[in-house]
Scaffold this motif. Structure first.
Motif, PDB file in Angstrom:
ATOM      1  N   ARG A  40       0.848  -1.182   0.000  1.00 56.68           N
ATOM      2  CA  ARG A  40       0.000   0.000   0.000  1.00 56.68           C
ATOM      3  C   ARG A  40       0.887   1.236   0.000  1.00 56.68           C
ATOM      4  O   ARG A  40       2.063   1.162   0.358  1.00 56.68           O
ATOM      5  N   ALA A  41       0.344   2.349  -0.372  1.00 58.08           N
ATOM      6  CA  ALA A  41       1.134   3.566  -0.479  1.00 58.08           C
ATOM      7  C   ALA A  41       1.268   4.236   0.882  1.00 58.08           C
ATOM      8  O   ALA A  41       0.337   4.245   1.681  1.00 58.08           O
ATOM      9  N   GLU A  83       1.582   7.726   2.636  1.00 63.20           N
ATOM     10  CA  GLU A  83       1.208   9.093   2.278  1.00 63.20           C
ATOM     11  C   GLU A  83       1.803  10.097   3.260  1.00 63.20           C
ATOM     12  O   GLU A  83       1.611   9.979   4.466  1.00 63.20           O
ATOM     13  N   GLU A 113       3.310   0.066   4.855  1.00 61.65           N
ATOM     14  CA  GLU A 113       3.306  -0.262   3.427  1.00 61.65           C
ATOM     15  C   GLU A 113       2.996  -1.728   3.169  1.00 61.65           C
ATOM     16  O   GLU A 113       2.347  -2.065   2.170  1.00 61.65           O
TER      17      GLU A 113
END
Length: 382
Positions: A117-118, A120, A302
């Motif tokens: 996953r990103a 942010e 992540e």
């Protein structure tokens, strides 16, 4: 006088002579059209090669397949194609469809449950770079719990008490729905090199957890060598297994994902450690990572590892940026806040904070902030 073409001793009219000259080529062309597809492959190849030499253009088609990602980040439900992946499946106890059985234990981490996953970075606190605004935001966030627990487990205690005490270094939220069921074998990890986890180990031992303690400087760790042997202690409630190993946050681009036993390195990601020990869930995790926590937390965000952690007690250090963290002071503090926000987005809610010694933040003296904090989180999504 009629014109003729002499053939031998006779004379053939010109029109008939032309027909005799054209008929043989026509017959050859007709024969090739009818018999050509049945010619041997070598003859056709030779003929096609001659045509190319006479000016025909040849094309090559190259197929490019994307490189397979690591199994931890793999697509859901993918069947292994390579021999190496088949061997890994066998080591995990997974039989293919023709084996008529698929092994899946509650404490077995799989590629279907963890995905990339990103991470942010959050917007500036005041809309523009400002060290004062960023520091104010993160200190406010750290010192205001998100969840109020009516019952807590204090350091070194196994019986829940009422209400948190501000003077405690850490605590565990002991609400019934947040603790593992009595019939469930709880799992606890501790990452510490200063012995500050003694009370944590006492508490989780009293709860009857399977406990694993990680310390790269521990000469008594399992394996007797670099300590990279991960041996589980299933069924031994309250027993602490020592490992000479530490947490890694840099995931190699190419890594053969192992599930059990020797990982081959003294530093591993938490996801790989859990997989090697056969754990899907860590109910209680204690970590004092000596300023490596920021990059380690980012790795957990992540990889989605935080979804498998129920209670987290960790120290965060503010006196310097941390390992592999750079930028201006305001950029660093904004990054720290983004990491803490990522923990919250992953389901962790702050239940307690305890300030450490000193008032240095990034080499600056700040009276209303401390150089370190021990923070206690609980995952409310379980």
């Amino acid at each position: 006088m009629r014109a003729c073409v002499r053939l031998g001793r006779g004379c053939v009219p010109v029109r008939a002579g032309l027909l005799l000259v054209l008929i043989p080529p026509l017959l050859v062309a007709l024969q090739l059209a009818l018999v050509g597809p049945w010619l041997p492959r070598a003859q056709r190849a030779a003929r096609e090669g001659a045509e190319e030499r006479e000016g025909a253009v040849a094309f090559s088609v190259i197929s490019i397949e994307p490189e397979r990602s690591s199994r931890l980040r793999g697509a859901q439900g993918r069947r292994p194609d390579s021999k190496e992946e088949e061997e890994e499946e066998e080591e995990e106890g997974v039989e293919r469809s023709d084996g008529a059985r698929a092994y899946e234990d509650e404490n077995e981490i799989t590629s279907r449950q963890v995905g990339p996953r990103a991470f942010e970075v959050q917007p500036w606190a005041s809309g523009e770079p400002s060290f004062k605004a960023e520091l104010s935001r993160i200190i406010t966030y750290i010192t205001r719990p998100h969840v109020n627990c009516s019952k807590v487990l204090c350091p070194g205690q196994v019986q829940a008490s009422r209400g948190p005490a501000a003077s405690l270094p850490w605590l565990l939220c002991a609400e019934d729905w947040l603790l593992p069921a009595a019939a469930t074998l709880c799992v606890a990890y501790s990452f510490s090199m200063d012995g500050g986890d003694a009370d944590f180990l006492k508490t989780v031992s009293g709860l009857g957890c399977e406990i694993h303690r990680f310390d790269p400087s521990n000469s008594n760790a399992s394996g007797g060598h670099l300590g990279n042997s991960l041996v589980s202690n299933h069924g031994e409630r309250g027993v602490v297994t020592q490992h000479k190993m530490w947490l890694e946050w840099r995931a190699p681009k190419k890594r053969k994902h192992r599930t059990r036993g020797d990982l081959g390195s003294v530093s591993q990601t938490l996801a790989d450690i859990m997989a090697a020990l056969g754990h899907h869930t860590v109910h209680f995790l204690y970590a004092n990572l000596l300023s490596a926590e920021w990059r380690v937390f980012q790795n957990w965000i992540e990889l989605g590892t935080l979804e498998h952690i129920h209670h987290l007690v960790a120290m965060v250090h503010l006196q310097w940026a941390g390992f592999e963290v750079g930028g201006t002071d305001e950029e660093v503090v904004r990054y720290w806040f983004s990491v803490l926000w990522g923990l919250q987005e992953s389901g962790l809610k702050l239940v307690h904070n305890s300030a450490g010694d000193g008032h240095r933040v990034l080499k600056q003296t700040v009276e209303n902030a401390h150089s370190s904090y021990t923070l206690s989180w609980v995952n409310t999504r379980h």
